[in-house]
Design an enzyme around this catalytic site. Structure first.
Site, mmCIF file in Angstrom:
data_model
loop_
_atom_site.group_PDB
_atom_site.id
_atom_site.type_symbol
_atom_site.label_atom_id
_atom_site.label_comp_id
_atom_site.label_asym_id
_atom_site.label_seq_id
_atom_site.Cartn_x
_atom_site.Cartn_y
_atom_site.Cartn_z
ATOM 1 C CG ASP A 223 -4.423 3.998 3.525
ATOM 2 O OD1 ASP A 223 -4.973 2.959 3.128
ATOM 3 O OD2 ASP A 223 -4.923 4.761 4.374
ATOM 4 C CD GLU A 268 16.415 11.966 -3.050
ATOM 5 O OE1 GLU A 268 16.679 11.128 -2.148
ATOM 6 O OE2 GLU A 268 15.925 13.085 -2.809
HETATM 7 C C1 GLC Z 1 -7.639 2.452 3.063
HETATM 8 C C2 GLC Z 1 -7.302 1.027 3.394
HETATM 9 C C3 GLC Z 1 -8.274 0.532 4.425
HETATM 10 C C4 GLC Z 1 -8.171 1.406 5.653
HETATM 11 C C5 GLC Z 1 -8.369 2.873 5.305
HETATM 12 C C6 GLC Z 1 -7.951 3.765 6.431
HETATM 13 O O1 GLC Z 1 -8.860 2.561 2.417
HETATM 14 O O2 GLC Z 1 -7.278 0.229 2.248
HETATM 15 O O3 GLC Z 1 -8.068 -0.811 4.751
HETATM 16 O O4 GLC Z 1 -9.112 1.003 6.588
HETATM 17 O O5 GLC Z 1 -7.600 3.254 4.204
HETATM 18 O O6 GLC Z 1 -6.556 3.776 6.556
#
Ligand code: GLC
Length: 558
Positions: A223, A268
């Site tokens: 993310d 790994e």
């Molecule tokens: C990313 C995710 C989103 C989230 C953001 C903060 O963009 O896809 O849904 O709100 O990160 O974690």
């Protein structure tokens, strides 16, 4: 003694495994809360997913990417993680997740999970400990705590901008009730940013990867992957004009070290465990750096996802994508939507069909019939391109973006925009599976509301209704994925453009498979071919050669 009982290791590699599976995989995104409800409480869960694995098998997917499924206060739909080593109690248990991973694998479907390195929940024990320990404590060093500016410290330490709008710093209160330090959060105050210069933060995330790889997970979606590292001097953003790698909190060069370490962890393990980056960057060269051979395997193609319905724009994006991936040997990814953006059926029906977070407004008009035609054409276009393909749950049903009443919206993007932006809940509505009225077989018990309400007119969009209809969006997706898997041409990596006019995207895959998309307003005669493999709209016959209507895609055999 049976040692298997002592180890969490699960069968990690499906029979007949291909170590390069990820280069052309079809990956289906499951937003657990809204996929299927197994226990009747109105929220989707792992039991619901387990009961629908055969649906995903029939659809023809190779892997599932799960949005965060961990314990979380859900201040940002689970992107505020409280405990990485467990499952949200609303969704199920860790044992159930292990079962799900195994059952999916038995069907040849791999599991990819979401890891959120930039921040954690303010309820995570680390942050709670940092608040309790007070200024100057080692516990605070895992985050970005800082005194405020000005004599009374009531100014924010930086002028950094949140992609959720609103402030990026929140002031704490000291134990004696006086105003204290501020802490950084690029998203909501419930999502404090971690300090990636701290060894605990690095060690912890590598352990989390091992925890899940040990349980048979085949990859992680990373993310906000270009955000975690900050310039420790906390310089001002100023006019926002920074050289490559010189922005205080975006795309800093130090990030690559982190992902190299993660790649070592992934390597790994047997079978290929993949790293997939959520990297929003305009600069193609900087984007490609994340995909060097010892870093991530792939990253989402947001350039393609955000383009308007225009031949020139889409062709430009496809060409840029292929050109930037080719020198590093990384496969492209093709993405039409996800849990953050407007559903394609709605977006492509709008006068402005490009996607931009900043432009989302309530009541933007759309022509859903036109949007659906285009979304069908886009589904075939993207499935014909070389690389891996992402499908966001419900796009295979042609769901539109739901216009939700303000009072049910939960997404912080809506609130942080002062109520101007409808937020992202419109694409997160529980899926319709069967029946003619809510909850459309989603699984909520009688009298229980689904966590977001479903529109009253979704009866024709249920999976059951569409399964029986050969002309439905679901049937189109099933057939497209079947062909994509069966045809060597579509599995390969070659693509050669054909010139069929300015409003037409036409390319040959392999020796004899052609994909043609007509984005113009007039029908296009098809070139000589042996057979029509699949088309998103009926092909008219004229003078012995087929005619491709506007807003449609056809796959041909030469
Ligand atoms: C990313 C995710 C989103 C989230 C953001 C903060 O963009 O896809 O849904 O709100 O990160 O974690």
């Amino acid at each position: 003694m049976d040692t298997d009982v002592l180890t969490p290791h699960r069968p990690a590699v499906p029979a007949g495994d291909d170590p390069l599976w990820w280069r052309s995989a079809v990956i289906y995104q499951v937003y657990v809360r809204s996929f299927a409800d197994g226990n009747g409480d109105g929220t989707g869960d792992l039991a619901g997913v387990r009961a629908r694995l055969s649906y995903l098998k029939d659809l023809g997917v190779d892997a599932i990417w799960f949005n965060p499924w961990y314990p979380s206060p859900l201040a940002d739909g689970g992107y505020d993680v409280e405990d990485y080593r467990d499952i949200h109690p609303q969704f199920g248990t860790l044992a159930e997740a292990e079962q799900l991973i195994e059952e999916a694998l038995a069907l040849g479907i791999r599991t990819i999970i979401d890891v959120v390195p930039n921040h954690i929940s303010d309820q995570h024990p680390w942050f709670q400990a940092a608040l309790a320990a007070g200024p100057g404590s080692p516990e605070r060093e895992r985050f970005w705590f800082h005194p405020g500016t000005g004599e009374s410290g009531d100014g924010m330490p930086t002028d950094w901008v949140s992609s959720f709008q609103g402030d990026t710093w929140t002031r704490t209160t000291n134990a004696d009730g006086t105003p204290g330090e501020w802490y950084l959060h690029l998203f909501t105050p419930e999502q404090p940013d971690l300090n990636w210069n701290h060894p605990d933060v690095r060690r912890e995330h590598e352990d989390i990867l091992r925890f899940w790889f040990d349980r048979g997970v085949a990859g992680v979606r990373i993310d906000s992957a270009a955000l975690p590292v900050k310039d420790p001097a906390l310089p001002p953003l100023g006019d926002g004009d920074h050289g490559p790698g010189d922005h205080p909190h975006l795309d800093r060069d130090e990030l690559h070290d982190i992902y190299r370490a993660w790649r070592k962890v992934a390597d790994e393990y047997e079978g290929t465990r993949v790293l997939v980056g959520e990297v929003w960057l305009d600069d193609a060269e900087r984007f490609a750096r994340y995909l060097r051979p010892d870093e991530m395997h792939t990253a989402f193609n947001f350039d393609f996802m955000t383009q308007p319905w225009s031949a020139a724009a889409l062709r430009g994006s496809i060409q840029r994508t292929l050109a930037e991936h080719e020198p590093i040997g990384a496969p492209a990814t093709w993405v039409l939507s996800n849990h953050d953006v407007t559903r394609p059926v709605t977006r492509y029906g709008r006068a402005d069909s490009a996607f931009a977070f900043a432009r989302k407004r309530f009541g933007t008009p759309t022509d859903l019939a036109r949007g659906t035609r285009r979304a069908r054409a886009a589904a075939l276009l993207s499935a014909a391109l070389p690389g891996s393909l992402y499908i966001y749950q419900g796009d295979e049903l042609g769901l539109p973006e739901a216009e939700l009443p303000r009072e049910v919206i939960q997404d912080p993007m809506h609130f942080r925009s002062g109520g101007v932006d409808p937020g992202r809940d419109g694409c997160r509505v529980p899926l319709p599976w069967s029946g003619v009225r809510p909850p459309y077989g989603f699984g909520a018990a009688d009298g229980v509301d689904t966590w977001l309400p479903q529109p009253a007119d979704w009866a024709p969009l249920t999976a059951a209704a569409q399964s029986a209809d050969p002309d439905s969006m679901l049937s189109l997706y099933r057939e497209a994925l079947r062909l994509r898997c069966d045809l060597d041409d579509l599995r390969g990596e070659s693509l050669a453009w054909l010139e069929l006019g300015a409003d037409v995207l036409a390319f040959r895959r392999g020796d004899r498979t052609l994909s043609i998309t007509n984005l113009g307003a007039v029908p296009v005669p098809l070139p000589a071919h042996r057979a029509v493999l699949l088309s998103s709209a009926a092909i008219e016959d004229a003078a012995g050669c087929g005619i491709l209507p506007p807003d449609s895609t056809v796959w041909l055999t030469l």
